[in-house]
Design a protein around this motif. Structure first.
Motif, PDB file in Angstrom:
ATOM      1  N   GLY A   2       0.817  -1.193   0.000  1.00  0.00           N
ATOM      2  CA  GLY A   2       0.000   0.000   0.000  1.00  0.00           C
ATOM      3  C   GLY A   2       0.857   1.250   0.000  1.00  0.00           C
ATOM      4  N   LYS A   3       0.223   2.396   0.040  1.00  0.00           N
ATOM      5  CA  LYS A   3       0.932   3.668  -0.040  1.00  0.00           C
ATOM      6  C   LYS A   3       1.880   3.809   1.154  1.00  0.00           C
ATOM      7  CE  LYS A   3      -0.373   8.028  -2.050  1.00  0.00           C
ATOM      8  NZ  LYS A   3      -1.496   8.878  -2.420  1.00  0.00           N
ATOM      9  N   VAL A  32      -7.634  -2.586  -4.991  1.00  0.00           N
ATOM     10  CA  VAL A  32      -7.916  -1.157  -4.896  1.00  0.00           C
ATOM     11  C   VAL A  32      -9.426  -1.016  -4.787  1.00  0.00           C
ATOM     12  CG1 VAL A  32      -7.646   1.099  -5.983  1.00  0.00           C
ATOM     13  CG2 VAL A  32      -5.881  -0.653  -6.291  1.00  0.00           C
ATOM     14  N   TRP A  35      -9.637   3.849  -2.854  1.00  0.00           N
ATOM     15  CA  TRP A  35      -8.990   4.980  -3.517  1.00  0.00           C
ATOM     16  C   TRP A  35      -8.854   4.687  -5.013  1.00  0.00           C
ATOM     17  CZ3 TRP A  35      -8.682   9.309  -0.846  1.00  0.00           C
ATOM     18  CH2 TRP A  35      -8.651   9.234   0.541  1.00  0.00           C
ATOM     19  N   LYS A  36      -9.905   4.893  -5.729  1.00  0.00           N
ATOM     20  CA  LYS A  36      -9.927   4.551  -7.151  1.00  0.00           C
ATOM     21  C   LYS A  36      -9.378   5.717  -7.987  1.00  0.00           C
ATOM     22  CE  LYS A  36     -13.866   1.489  -6.410  1.00  0.00           C
ATOM     23  NZ  LYS A  36     -13.095   0.243  -6.492  1.00  0.00           N
ATOM     24  N   ASP A  37      -8.068   5.958  -7.830  1.00  0.00           N
ATOM     25  CA  ASP A  37      -7.431   7.067  -8.537  1.00  0.00           C
ATOM     26  C   ASP A  37      -6.106   6.620  -9.157  1.00  0.00           C
ATOM     27  OD1 ASP A  37      -6.145   6.685  -6.182  1.00  0.00           O
ATOM     28  OD2 ASP A  37      -6.221   8.764  -5.504  1.00  0.00           O
ATOM     29  N   ASN A  38      -6.184   5.494  -9.854  1.00  0.00           N
ATOM     30  CA  ASN A  38      -5.045   4.961 -10.611  1.00  0.00           C
ATOM     31  C   ASN A  38      -3.910   4.445  -9.735  1.00  0.00           C
ATOM     32  OD1 ASN A  38      -6.241   5.584 -13.162  1.00  0.00           O
ATOM     33  ND2 ASN A  38      -5.621   7.723 -12.890  1.00  0.00           N
ATOM     34  N   TRP A  39      -4.229   3.951  -8.545  1.00  0.00           N
ATOM     35  CA  TRP A  39      -3.210   3.300  -7.719  1.00  0.00           C
ATOM     36  C   TRP A  39      -2.798   1.988  -8.378  1.00  0.00           C
ATOM     37  CZ3 TRP A  39      -3.439   3.468  -1.731  1.00  0.00           C
ATOM     38  CH2 TRP A  39      -3.554   4.790  -1.303  1.00  0.00           C
ATOM     39  N   ASP A  40      -1.543   1.596  -8.181  1.00  0.00           N
ATOM     40  CA  ASP A  40      -1.120   0.281  -8.650  1.00  0.00           C
ATOM     41  C   ASP A  40      -0.870  -0.671  -7.484  1.00  0.00           C
ATOM     42  OD1 ASP A  40       1.173   1.336  -7.589  1.00  0.00           O
ATOM     43  OD2 ASP A  40       2.376   1.192  -9.406  1.00  0.00           O
ATOM     44  N   MET A  41      -1.171  -0.232  -6.255  1.00  0.00           N
ATOM     45  CA  MET A  41      -1.038  -1.075  -5.065  1.00  0.00           C
ATOM     46  C   MET A  41      -2.380  -1.118  -4.350  1.00  0.00           C
ATOM     47  SD  MET A  41       2.057  -2.164  -5.082  1.00  0.00           S
ATOM     48  CE  MET A  41       2.350  -2.764  -3.419  1.00  0.00           C
ATOM     49  N   ASP A  43      -5.340  -0.936  -1.582  1.00  0.00           N
ATOM     50  CA  ASP A  43      -5.590  -0.124  -0.395  1.00  0.00           C
ATOM     51  C   ASP A  43      -6.318  -0.909   0.688  1.00  0.00           C
ATOM     52  OD1 ASP A  43      -8.228  -0.193  -1.332  1.00  0.00           O
ATOM     53  OD2 ASP A  43      -8.093   1.768  -2.260  1.00  0.00           O
TER      54      ASP A  43
END
Length: 210
Positions: A2-3, A32, A35-41, A43
């Motif tokens: 995650g972030k 994901v 946070w559906k904003d183009n994360w690649d990991m 959440d």
């Protein structure tokens, strides 16, 4: 995961205490979901690390869609240890080691049989950021030795300097880094490929890079 890549730090804390090393297998669930904003990991996640030779399973769960504080718990047959800003140990009702004490009422299972809770407040300067508050709440900034409150960064640097001056190996060394790096890669591989990943302790290799 995650972030912020926090899992390496969380795993290091447990590995320093238990010396569990690289798991036999890792299974990862999550995605994901918030946070559906183009994360690649992911959440939201749950990882299961299996150590059959040690008769141990470790679970790591995290969510970045909820702010509820999650702690570390080491759960054994006789007791559970909770770690964070404080430490407490609570006996299990089915404990073999503490069976006599539980039976005669020396202590029970509703209150800890051991608590270490240093009087500690974050000062207005170093505690001004959410990062400082996060690490303090996880018990990562101060510790207590022989009744004295000591900054953990001081201990970390002191150990490193002592190894340079007098020889020896620091407790958080390259071997630990290898164990923890492989473990994190196994979890990531399991997530990306949606499969169970295994480690061969004899060949010191895995299906990680297949």
């Amino acid at each position: 995961m995650g972030k912020g890549q926090l899992f390496t730090h969380e795993y290091d804390a447990i590995n320093q205490l238990l010396g569990i090393g690289i798991p036999k297998s890792v299974s990862f669930l999550g995605g994901v979901y918030y946070w559906k904003d183009n994360w690649d990991m992911p959440d939201v996640l749950t990882s299961v690390f299996d150590y059959p030779e040690k008769e141990l399973t470790m679970t790591y769960s995290a969510t970045l869609g909820n702010s509820f504080s999650r702690g570390r718990r080491i759960m054994g047959h006789d007791a559970t240890m909770e770690l964070g800003r404080s430490m407490k140990v609570t006996a299990d009702k089915n404990s073999t080691q503490f069976a006599n004490q539980l039976r005669n009422g020396t202590f029970g299972t509703s209150d800890p049989i051991l608590t270490i809770s240093p009087e500690y407040e974050i000062d207005a300067v170093s505690g001004a950021t959410s990062t400082e508050n996060y690490y303090a709440s996880r018990g990562l900034t101060d510790t207590v030795i022989n009744g004295l409150q000591i900054d953990t960064t001081h201990l970390h640097i002191k150990e490193w300097i002592d190894c340079i001056r007098y020889g020896g190996k620091p407790s958080d060394n390259i071997d630990k880094a290898f164990e923890e790096g492989i473990t994190v890669l196994m979890a990531h591989k399991s997530y990306v490929e949606q499969r169970r990943v295994e480690w061969d302790s004899v060949q010191r290799s895995s299906n990680l890079f297949c």
